[in-house]
Structure formats: C-alpha cells, structure tokens
Write a protein that holds these residues in place. Structure first.
Motif, PDB file in Angstrom:
ATOM      1  N   ASP A   1       0.848  -1.188   0.000  1.00  0.00           N
ATOM      2  CA  ASP A   1       0.000   0.000   0.000  1.00  0.00           C
ATOM      3  C   ASP A   1       0.885   1.240   0.000  1.00  0.00           C
ATOM      4  OD1 ASP A   1       0.997  -0.461   2.489  1.00  0.00           O
ATOM      5  OD2 ASP A   1      -0.813   0.054   3.577  1.00  0.00           O
ATOM      6  N   THR A   2       0.654   2.085  -0.971  1.00  0.00           N
ATOM      7  CA  THR A   2       1.413   3.317  -1.089  1.00  0.00           C
ATOM      8  C   THR A   2       0.566   4.343  -1.816  1.00  0.00           C
ATOM      9  OG1 THR A   2       3.440   4.317  -1.920  1.00  0.00           O
ATOM     10  CG2 THR A   2       2.562   2.502  -3.195  1.00  0.00           C
ATOM     11  N   ALA A   3       0.706   5.590  -1.443  1.00  0.00           N
ATOM     12  CA  ALA A   3      -0.045   6.673  -2.080  1.00  0.00           C
ATOM     13  C   ALA A   3       0.775   7.366  -3.163  1.00  0.00           C
ATOM     14  CB  ALA A   3      -0.483   7.688  -1.035  1.00  0.00           C
ATOM     15  N   TYR A   4       2.036   7.012  -3.316  1.00  0.00           N
ATOM     16  CA  TYR A   4       2.886   7.717  -4.275  1.00  0.00           C
ATOM     17  C   TYR A   4       2.436   7.583  -5.730  1.00  0.00           C
ATOM     18  CZ  TYR A   4       6.067   8.778  -0.498  1.00  0.00           C
ATOM     19  OH  TYR A   4       6.615   9.259   0.651  1.00  0.00           O
ATOM     20  N   PRO A   5       1.938   6.445  -6.194  1.00  0.00           N
ATOM     21  CA  PRO A   5       1.445   6.417  -7.582  1.00  0.00           C
ATOM     22  C   PRO A   5       0.290   7.389  -7.816  1.00  0.00           C
ATOM     23  CG  PRO A   5       1.776   4.189  -6.799  1.00  0.00           C
ATOM     24  CD  PRO A   5       1.963   5.090  -5.619  1.00  0.00           C
ATOM     25  N   LEU A   6      -0.597   7.503  -6.840  1.00  0.00           N
ATOM     26  CA  LEU A   6      -1.708   8.445  -6.969  1.00  0.00           C
ATOM     27  C   LEU A   6      -1.196   9.881  -7.060  1.00  0.00           C
ATOM     28  CD1 LEU A   6      -4.753   9.141  -6.848  1.00  0.00           C
ATOM     29  CD2 LEU A   6      -4.477   9.267  -4.380  1.00  0.00           C
ATOM     30  N   TRP A   7      -0.268  10.268  -6.170  1.00  0.00           N
ATOM     31  CA  TRP A   7       0.251  11.636  -6.176  1.00  0.00           C
ATOM     32  C   TRP A   7       1.100  11.912  -7.408  1.00  0.00           C
ATOM     33  CZ3 TRP A   7      -2.299  15.028  -3.873  1.00  0.00           C
ATOM     34  CH2 TRP A   7      -2.973  14.734  -2.700  1.00  0.00           C
ATOM     35  N   THR A   8       1.775  10.893  -7.920  1.00  0.00           N
ATOM     36  CA  THR A   8       2.517  11.054  -9.162  1.00  0.00           C
ATOM     37  C   THR A   8       1.558  11.320 -10.318  1.00  0.00           C
ATOM     38  OG1 THR A   8       4.255   9.592  -8.339  1.00  0.00           O
ATOM     39  CG2 THR A   8       4.183   9.961 -10.714  1.00  0.00           C
TER      40      THR A   8
ATOM     41  N   ILE B   1       2.556  24.554  -9.716  1.00  0.00           N
ATOM     42  CA  ILE B   1       1.868  23.725  -8.709  1.00  0.00           C
ATOM     43  C   ILE B   1       2.055  22.249  -9.058  1.00  0.00           C
ATOM     44  CG2 ILE B   1      -0.374  23.081  -7.762  1.00  0.00           C
ATOM     45  CD1 ILE B   1      -1.178  26.036  -8.051  1.00  0.00           C
ATOM     46  N   GLY B   2       1.933  21.918 -10.339  1.00  0.00           N
ATOM     47  CA  GLY B   2       2.146  20.537 -10.776  1.00  0.00           C
ATOM     48  C   GLY B   2       3.551  20.058 -10.485  1.00  0.00           C
ATOM     49  N   VAL B   3       4.536  20.914 -10.714  1.00  0.00           N
ATOM     50  CA  VAL B   3       5.925  20.560 -10.392  1.00  0.00           C
ATOM     51  C   VAL B   3       6.069  20.351  -8.889  1.00  0.00           C
ATOM     52  CG1 VAL B   3       8.293  21.452 -10.332  1.00  0.00           C
ATOM     53  CG2 VAL B   3       6.945  21.657 -12.408  1.00  0.00           C
ATOM     54  N   GLY B   4       5.416  21.227  -8.109  1.00  0.00           N
ATOM     55  CA  GLY B   4       5.487  21.112  -6.653  1.00  0.00           C
ATOM     56  C   GLY B   4       4.852  19.838  -6.118  1.00  0.00           C
ATOM     57  N   VAL B   5       3.880  19.304  -6.831  1.00  0.00           N
ATOM     58  CA  VAL B   5       3.263  18.039  -6.419  1.00  0.00           C
ATOM     59  C   VAL B   5       4.047  16.858  -6.983  1.00  0.00           C
ATOM     60  CG1 VAL B   5       1.180  16.606  -6.641  1.00  0.00           C
ATOM     61  CG2 VAL B   5       0.968  19.046  -6.192  1.00  0.00           C
ATOM     62  N   LEU B   6       4.498  16.981  -8.225  1.00  0.00           N
ATOM     63  CA  LEU B   6       5.126  15.854  -8.909  1.00  0.00           C
ATOM     64  C   LEU B   6       6.517  15.515  -8.372  1.00  0.00           C
ATOM     65  CD1 LEU B   6       4.882  13.789 -11.203  1.00  0.00           C
ATOM     66  CD2 LEU B   6       5.904  15.488 -12.710  1.00  0.00           C
ATOM     67  N   VAL B   7       7.344  16.496  -8.131  1.00  0.00           N
ATOM     68  CA  VAL B   7       8.727  16.230  -7.719  1.00  0.00           C
ATOM     69  C   VAL B   7       8.789  15.468  -6.390  1.00  0.00           C
ATOM     70  CG1 VAL B   7      10.883  17.333  -7.009  1.00  0.00           C
ATOM     71  CG2 VAL B   7       9.752  18.060  -9.100  1.00  0.00           C
ATOM     72  N   PRO B   8       8.096  15.909  -5.329  1.00  0.00           N
ATOM     73  CA  PRO B   8       8.149  15.107  -4.099  1.00  0.00           C
ATOM     74  C   PRO B   8       7.514  13.727  -4.252  1.00  0.00           C
ATOM     75  CG  PRO B   8       7.159  17.256  -3.669  1.00  0.00           C
ATOM     76  CD  PRO B   8       7.362  17.152  -5.133  1.00  0.00           C
ATOM     77  N   ALA B   9       6.481  13.630  -5.092  1.00  0.00           N
ATOM     78  CA  ALA B   9       5.841  12.325  -5.304  1.00  0.00           C
ATOM     79  C   ALA B   9       6.798  11.351  -5.976  1.00  0.00           C
ATOM     80  CB  ALA B   9       4.573  12.492  -6.135  1.00  0.00           C
ATOM     81  N   VAL B  10       7.518  11.817  -6.988  1.00  0.00           N
ATOM     82  CA  VAL B  10       8.470  10.933  -7.675  1.00  0.00           C
ATOM     83  C   VAL B  10       9.621  10.565  -6.752  1.00  0.00           C
ATOM     84  CG1 VAL B  10      10.152  10.844  -9.558  1.00  0.00           C
ATOM     85  CG2 VAL B  10       7.863  11.684  -9.997  1.00  0.00           C
ATOM     86  N   ILE B  11      10.125  11.530  -5.994  1.00  0.00           N
ATOM     87  CA  ILE B  11      11.212  11.236  -5.053  1.00  0.00           C
ATOM     88  C   ILE B  11      10.745  10.221  -4.004  1.00  0.00           C
ATOM     89  CG2 ILE B  11      12.632  12.223  -3.215  1.00  0.00           C
ATOM     90  CD1 ILE B  11      12.818  14.762  -4.944  1.00  0.00           C
ATOM     91  N   GLY B  12       9.551  10.415  -3.476  1.00  0.00           N
ATOM     92  CA  GLY B  12       9.013   9.458  -2.513  1.00  0.00           C
ATOM     93  C   GLY B  12       8.778   8.094  -3.123  1.00  0.00           C
ATOM     94  N   PHE B  13       8.294   8.083  -4.364  1.00  0.00           N
ATOM     95  CA  PHE B  13       8.037   6.832  -5.072  1.00  0.00           C
ATOM     96  C   PHE B  13       9.327   6.038  -5.244  1.00  0.00           C
ATOM     97  CE2 PHE B  13       5.214   5.382  -8.881  1.00  0.00           C
ATOM     98  CZ  PHE B  13       5.058   4.155  -8.298  1.00  0.00           C
ATOM     99  N   VAL B  14      10.399   6.725  -5.612  1.00  0.00           N
ATOM    100  CA  VAL B  14      11.675   6.059  -5.858  1.00  0.00           C
ATOM    101  C   VAL B  14      12.347   5.617  -4.562  1.00  0.00           C
ATOM    102  CG1 VAL B  14      14.008   6.443  -6.738  1.00  0.00           C
ATOM    103  CG2 VAL B  14      12.044   7.218  -8.052  1.00  0.00           C
TER     104      VAL B  14
ATOM    105  N   GLN C   1      10.957   5.165  -1.410  1.00  0.00           N
ATOM    106  CA  GLN C   1      10.106   4.709  -0.317  1.00  0.00           C
ATOM    107  C   GLN C   1      10.599   3.438   0.368  1.00  0.00           C
ATOM    108  OE1 GLN C   1       6.140   3.792  -1.589  1.00  0.00           O
ATOM    109  NE2 GLN C   1       6.835   2.699  -3.393  1.00  0.00           N
ATOM    110  N   HIS C   2      11.381   2.627  -0.294  1.00  0.00           N
ATOM    111  CA  HIS C   2      11.833   1.372   0.321  1.00  0.00           C
ATOM    112  C   HIS C   2      13.314   1.357   0.620  1.00  0.00           C
ATOM    113  CE1 HIS C   2       7.957  -0.456   0.008  1.00  0.00           C
ATOM    114  NE2 HIS C   2       7.888  -0.065  -1.259  1.00  0.00           N
ATOM    115  N   ASN C   3      13.992   2.482   0.551  1.00  0.00           N
ATOM    116  CA  ASN C   3      15.425   2.516   0.840  1.00  0.00           C
ATOM    117  C   ASN C   3      15.736   2.225   2.298  1.00  0.00           C
ATOM    118  OD1 ASN C   3      16.282   2.931  -1.682  1.00  0.00           O
ATOM    119  ND2 ASN C   3      16.939   5.041  -1.403  1.00  0.00           N
ATOM    120  N   ASN C   4      14.851   2.522   3.218  1.00  0.00           N
ATOM    121  CA  ASN C   4      15.122   2.286   4.636  1.00  0.00           C
ATOM    122  C   ASN C   4      14.816   0.852   5.054  1.00  0.00           C
ATOM    123  OD1 ASN C   4      12.395   2.400   4.411  1.00  0.00           O
ATOM    124  ND2 ASN C   4      12.078   3.898   6.040  1.00  0.00           N
TER     125      ASN C   4
END
Length: 132
Positions: free
Chosen positions: A81-88, A108-121, A123-126
């Motif tokens: 379960d992750t919300a990053y695909p939706l926000w992307t 605004i789109g850049v402001g939403v997209l950039v953190p979503a892509v970073i989180g998407f990529v 999210q499992h590094n930890n």
C-alpha cells in the motif's frame, strides 16, 4: 529474456527504418516524429531486456522445452500500500493542465510531482535488510 530482447530489438530496428523511409519520402514531419519516438521507446525496452539478460542470464522462457511450472515462484517485491502512484498521477495531470492554462498551474504541478516521484523512488530505501 533473450527472446524478448531480440524481439524488441527487431521492433526498434523496424520503426527506425520506417521512420527513415517515411521521413525521406514524405513532406509532413508528424509521422516521422511519431515513428522516431516509437523506435526510441522500443529501443529503451530492448536495452532494458538486454541488460536484464546479461545480469540474470537465460530465463525459463528462453528454453525450448520449458513448461509453465519452470517459471513458478515469487516474481518480485510489490509494495502492498502506497499513495505515491496516486500523487505522481495527480502531479502529472496538474503539470499537463499547467501547460494549457498557465505557468502558475504548471508550477503547482511541479510542486506536487517532484516530491511524489522522489518518494516513489526512495520509499523502500530504509527497508534494505527486511525480508518481506
């Protein structure tokens, strides 16, 4: 993987030749651009498949006498379960609308997209040591 890599390499070569012939014989650039993009997309997939084949070796689909059971087992890790695909997707949609309606919506789109892509990529590094 080798079979798929060869197939997509052939598709990429076909589209590249078609783009060259179409570009040489026609006067409209849209078809040439579309065929060129199709060739590049097929080449990208072929490159990925060749790299995967070099890293993982031959798969069951490369053997002529393979059966379905030979490919059984876990495929890969998929996050439950992750919300990053939706926000992307939302960020991409707002970014696209920003191209039409103005730079304020684009930003605004850049402001939403950039953190979503970073989180998407990332999210499992930890969780590197955790087996799921």
């Amino acid at each position: 993987m080798r079979t798929s890599a060869v197939m997509f390499t052939g598709v990429a070569v076909f589209f590249a030749v078609a783009a060259a012939v179409y570009g040489w014989t026609s006067v409209e650039p849209a078809g040439t651009a579309a065929l060129t993009v199709a060739a590049l997309m097929a080449a990208l997939i072929a490159f990925f498949l060749w790299q995967s084949y070099a890293r993982l070796g031959a798969g069951p689909q490369d053997a002529g006498d393979a059966e379905v059971v030979d490919a059984a087992g876990p495929v890969d890790f998929f996050p439950p379960d992750t919300a990053y695909p939706l926000w992307t997707a939302v960020g991409t949609a707002v970014l696209g609308l920003g191209v039409v309606f103005g730079p304020w919506l684009f930003l605004i789109g850049v402001g939403v997209l950039v953190p979503a892509v970073i989180g998407f990529v990332l999210q499992h590094n930890n969780r590197r040591g955790v087996s799921e």
